[in-house]
Structures are given as structure tokens and as C-alpha cells.
Design a protein around this motif. Structure first.
Motif, PDB file in Angstrom:
ATOM      1  N   ASP A  54       0.843  -1.199   0.000  1.00 51.65           N
ATOM      2  CA  ASP A  54       0.000   0.000   0.000  1.00 51.65           C
ATOM      3  C   ASP A  54       0.872   1.241   0.000  1.00 51.65           C
ATOM      4  OD1 ASP A  54      -2.257  -1.479   0.096  1.00 51.65           O
ATOM      5  OD2 ASP A  54      -2.976  -0.694   2.013  1.00 51.65           O
ATOM      6  N   ASP A 101       0.309   3.957   1.592  1.00 52.44           N
ATOM      7  CA  ASP A 101       0.162   4.801   2.779  1.00 52.44           C
ATOM      8  C   ASP A 101       1.093   4.422   3.934  1.00 52.44           C
ATOM      9  OD1 ASP A 101      -0.958   2.451   3.488  1.00 52.44           O
ATOM     10  OD2 ASP A 101      -2.979   3.206   3.795  1.00 52.44           O
ATOM     11  N   GLN A 107       1.206   1.824   5.617  1.00 54.14           N
ATOM     12  CA  GLN A 107       0.616   0.970   6.653  1.00 54.14           C
ATOM     13  C   GLN A 107       1.328  -0.375   6.681  1.00 54.14           C
ATOM     14  OE1 GLN A 107      -3.812   1.279   5.822  1.00 54.14           O
ATOM     15  NE2 GLN A 107      -3.753   1.432   8.049  1.00 54.14           N
ATOM     16  N   ARG A 123       0.601  -3.686  11.630  1.00 51.96           N
ATOM     17  CA  ARG A 123       0.102  -2.748  10.626  1.00 51.96           C
ATOM     18  C   ARG A 123       0.049  -1.353  11.235  1.00 51.96           C
ATOM     19  NH1 ARG A 123      -4.677  -1.956   6.477  1.00 51.96           N
ATOM     20  NH2 ARG A 123      -3.260  -1.881   4.725  1.00 51.96           N
ATOM     21  N   ARG A 131      -2.090   4.835   9.123  1.00 51.84           N
ATOM     22  CA  ARG A 131      -1.902   5.502   7.840  1.00 51.84           C
ATOM     23  C   ARG A 131      -0.990   6.709   8.045  1.00 51.84           C
ATOM     24  NH1 ARG A 131      -3.733   7.251   2.946  1.00 51.84           N
ATOM     25  NH2 ARG A 131      -4.794   5.527   1.924  1.00 51.84           N
TER      26      ARG A 131
HETATM   27 MG    MG Z   1      -4.218   1.803   3.961  1.00 53.91          MG
END
Ligand code: MG
Ligand code: UDP
Length: 333
Positions: free
Chosen positions: A116, A118, A120, A219, A222
Motif C-alpha cells: 500500500d 500509505d 501501513q 500494521r 496511515r
Molecule cells: Mg491503507
């Protein structure tokens, strides 16, 4: 800087690079981008840093999925500075799973990682994935041991969804994994043959099989910006996941049918017996008739709805439209 063409490039060739080109790049990292102007630079810096540490040659394949902000400009700027970054620019927003697919179609690495934008999914985890890959695993998926900065609603529904999905389908889809995973070229070349429209990539990778391993990670929150998966899209995605890997809903629909048929049959027997042996006790009974009609009607509509979901998907598939349209390519020569 390479000029962006005014016209869409011609229809994409068959997915997958020619074999001679695969050898020179060890790792490809596919990054889907949709309105990520706030994170793209930070992502590029951190990703590049992480990659330099763990692999001799790499490429980053960014896919701009019809962003409406400055994502494209920023991505072009990065491509100008760094030829290891390639960019596919879609003609409009086609969705996350399709963006990933396009990146997979065009990357050249001997293995690839989907991540991803972002941050994350921490890029540093890629080193651990590569280690497993060198041990001989074909797929190394990231398991979210912990999710930070997501609402309890998202955490609870996501957890429930992955467990529900596992019960619904014969395909072994590992729980709590997203698309953050490493995939070997061998698996990728099998994935190229799956051109379905409703794409639930994490399920498709499991479906292909081969030796799979996991890496646990936390995780992160963001980095900036907001999620591109509002509830409506998330639901759609979840339904895609279930319907493209399971026919159980259809079976449930016919089970409903059988059940209501059985109930109405029992009622019939009951009515006949009552009529034959206790004729004086027969009452008009409109309430039971009424509720029976409503019940059957409801069941029928539910079943029709389930059927409709599948028929709609069949319709999408038989049209055989291309999965995506690439308007511009940068640094692909
Ligand atoms: Mg994300
Ligand atoms: N994304 C995309 N197209 C879309 C929606 C999302 O390419 O239509 C990208 C987005 O830029 C990000 C990734 O898919 O890199 C995952 O999206 P997001 O982080 O918003 O999802 P979440 O992590 O909240 O589930």
C-alpha cells in the motif's frame, strides 16, 4: 522527462514481460496510488531506503489509479529523478485490485511485492519476505499481527470477515492478510492466466497454491491522508471476495427454498387432519395464511437477490472488457 502522450497507448499486450527481461530485475514493488499526494514522497523515500538495504536490483512500479489530486505530478517528478521507478497512469479510477493487477502485469522482477502507498505496510518487512523467498517459498504473505490506528469497527469487521470467508470457501485463504505479500514469478505467470473482472487478488494468490509462508508484522497507522475504502466500497469488496470464491450463498438459497417448502407441507398436513377430524374447530385462519405468504415471498426475494448477484457477475465476465486502460507509461522505454 519523458513526455506523456496525448493519446492512450495501444491495447495492452498479453500480460507479463518477455522472459529475457525478467532476469535483470530481482524484485519489483507494485504500489497502487489513488489520491495519495500526502504520502507519495515519504513512501518513495522510505521504500527506496528499505530496498537498497536488502536487494541488488529492484524496480518500483507505481500505478496511478485515476487520482484527482497532485499524485500524478509528484509521481512523474519521482520518475524523472529515478529511472528505477516506473509509472502506469490509468485513464480513470479502476479500483485498488485492478491497479495491483496492472502493476503485476507489467513488472519484470523475479519476485514481486505488492504494498500500500500509505506506509501501513512497513517496507522494512520486505527484507524478511525476501529471506523466506530465498529459502524457497513461492508466496510470502504478511499477517497483520496487530492493527494500529484503525477504528474498532474496522478491526472487528475485518477480523470477522476473514474468518467468515475461510468458512465459506474451500480455498485456503489465510486470515488477517491483505495484499501486502511477496509473489514469485512462477506464481505470477499462473496469475496472468486469470483474467476475471471481479478480482479478489489475495484469494486468487491462495487459489494458485505453491509453497506459501507467512511473516508477521504490525500494521501501522496511515501515514497521512484518509482511507480510500469507505464502508460502501469495503462491503462491495467483501461481497466480491465471497462470491468469487464460494457458491455457498446459492446453496443457502436453495436450502431456504427447501425449508419453506417443508414448513408449508407440514402446515398442509396439519390443515387436512384438522379438517377431517375436528371440522367444527376450523377457524378462518387468515393470519396464518397471510404470514405464510409474506414469509415465502420474503424467502423468494432473498433467493432472487442472491441469484442476481451471481448473474450480474456473469454479465460482467462475458462482456470480456479489458480490465483497465493505461493512458500513459513512464520509464518502461
Ligand atoms: Mg491503507
Ligand atoms: N487505492 C487505489 N485505488 C482505489 C482505492 C485505493 O489504487 O480505488 C490504493 C490506495 O492508494 C492505497 C491502497 O490502494 O495505496 C490501499 O488503500 P487504503 O490504504 O485507502 O485502504 P485501507 O488500508 O484503508 O484498507
Amino acid at each position: 522527462m519523458q513526455q506523456l502522450s496525448d493519446h492512450a497507448t495501444s491495447a495492452p499486450q498479453a500480460p507479463g514481460p518477455s522472459f529475457s527481461r525478467v532476469k535483470d530485475v530481482t524484485l519489483s514493488v507494485v504500489v497502487p496510488l489513488y489520491n495519495e499526494e500526502l504520502v507519495i514522497d515519504a513512501m518513495y523515500d522510505r521504500l527506496t531506503m528499505a530496498l537498497r538495504d536488502c536487494v541488488d536490483s529492484y524496480e518500483i512500479v507505481m500505478v496511478n489509479d485515476g487520482s484527482r489530486d497532485r499524485t500524478l505530478q509528484l509521481a512523474l517528478e519521482i520518475c524523472r529523478r529515478d529511472k528505477a521507478v516506473r509509472l502506469l497512469n490509468f485513464s480513470r479510477n479502476f479500483g485498488h485490485q485492478i491497479a495491483i493487477t496492472a502493476g503485476m502485469d507489467r513488472c519484470r522482477g523475479r519476485c514481486i511485492v505488492v504494498i500500500d502507498a500509505d506506509l501501513q505496510d512497513p517496507p522494512e518487512v520486505i527484507a524478511q519476505m525476501l529471506e523466506k523467498w530465498r529459502e524457497g517459498y513461492h508466496v510470502v504473505y504478511g499477517v497483520r499481527a496487530q492493527r494500529k490506528g484503525e477504528t474498532w469497527f474496522k478491526r472487528v469487521t475485518a477480523k470477522a470477515f476473514y474468518r467468515f470467508l475461510r468458512r465459506m470457501t474451500p480455498v485456503e485463504i489465510p486470515v488477517d492478510t491483505g495484499d501486502f505479500r511477496l509473489i514469485d514469478r512462477r506464481v505470477l505467470s499462473e496469475l496472468y492466466r486469470m483474467r476475471e473482472q471481479a478480482r479478489f487478488v489475495r484469494g486468487m494468490v491462495s487459489w494458485v497454491g505453491f509453497k506459501q509462508a507467512e511473516v508477521q508484522f504490525v500494521r501501522e497507522e496511515r501515514f497521512a491522508g484518509e482511507t480510500k475504502y469507505p464502508l460502501r466500497k469495503m462491503l462491495r469488496f467483501a461481497i466480491d471476495g465471497v462470491l468469487s470464491f464460494s457458491q455457498l450463498p446459492l446453496k443457502v438459497a436453495s436450502a431456504f427454498g427447501f425449508l419453506s417448502a417443508l414448513v408449508s407441507f407440514l402446515f398442509m398436513v396439519y390443515g387436512l387432519v384438522q379438517r377431517a377430524f375436528y371440522p367444527e374447530s376450523v377457524v378462518p385462519g387468515w393470519a396464518s395464511i397471510f404470514s405464510a405468504i409474506l414469509f415465502i415471498g420474503g424467502v423468494q426475494l432473498i433467493c432472487l437477490g442472491i441469484l442476481g448477484e451471481y448473474v450480474g457477475r456473469i454479465y460482467e465476465e462475458v462482456k470480456r472488457r479489458p480490465l483497465y486502460i493505461v493512458q500513459d507509461e513512464v520509464n518502461f522505454e
